[in-house]
Design an enzyme around this catalytic site. Structure first.
Site, short mmCIF file in Angstrom:
data_model
loop_
_atom_site.label_atom_id
_atom_site.label_comp_id
_atom_site.label_asym_id
_atom_site.label_seq_id
_atom_site.Cartn_x
_atom_site.Cartn_y
_atom_site.Cartn_z
N GLN A 11 86.95 121.50 40.05
CA GLN A 11 85.18 122.85 40.21
C GLN A 11 85.57 123.32 41.46
O GLN A 11 84.97 124.47 42.04
CB GLN A 11 84.44 121.88 40.80
CG GLN A 11 83.56 120.28 39.92
CD GLN A 11 84.87 119.42 39.01
OE1 GLN A 11 85.67 119.02 39.95
NE2 GLN A 11 84.48 118.92 38.62
N CYS A 12 86.99 123.18 42.06
CA CYS A 12 87.35 123.61 43.37
C CYS A 12 88.03 125.82 42.69
O CYS A 12 88.66 125.79 41.55
CB CYS A 12 87.94 123.82 44.17
SG CYS A 12 89.40 124.61 45.55
N ASP A 13 87.15 126.37 43.25
CA ASP A 13 87.50 127.91 43.20
C ASP A 13 88.75 128.24 43.05
O ASP A 13 89.58 128.63 42.02
CB ASP A 13 86.82 129.07 43.69
CG ASP A 13 85.25 128.92 43.00
OD1 ASP A 13 85.03 128.67 42.30
OD2 ASP A 13 84.12 128.94 43.40
#
Length: 89
Positions: A11-13
């Protein structure tokens, strides 16, 4: 088997951006999602051979913010390693 392993949270950009870049460059890699796959003490010790323990702790994460004040204030290396093994993110 890919020679490059990427460790992160899906989920980390920043992780998503890095994975996209690897794909556009046709760089073979394997993604290891810390939230799903976790890691063990031997992997943590391997990482600590090349980096400082404090660099592995994400003090901006929700996991860190949800810890008790006593856990956050305890800077003992053994304690911090235990926290990392219990809270992979």
């Amino acid at each position: 088997m890919p020679s490059l392993s990427v460790f992160g949270i899906k989920q980390c950009d920043t992780v998503r951006k890095a994975l996209r870049w690897l794909e556009t460059q046709s760089i073979e890699h394997q993604f290891h999602d810390l939230r799903v796959d976790g890691f063990d003490r031997s992997m943590l010790k391997m990482w600590l051979q090349t980096t400082d323990l404090n660099q592995l702790i994400n003090r901006r994460s929700t996991s860190w913010r949800n810890l008790s004040d006593s856990d956050k204030q305890n800077t003992d290396a053994g304690h911090l390693m235990t926290l990392l093994l219990e809270h992979h993110t």
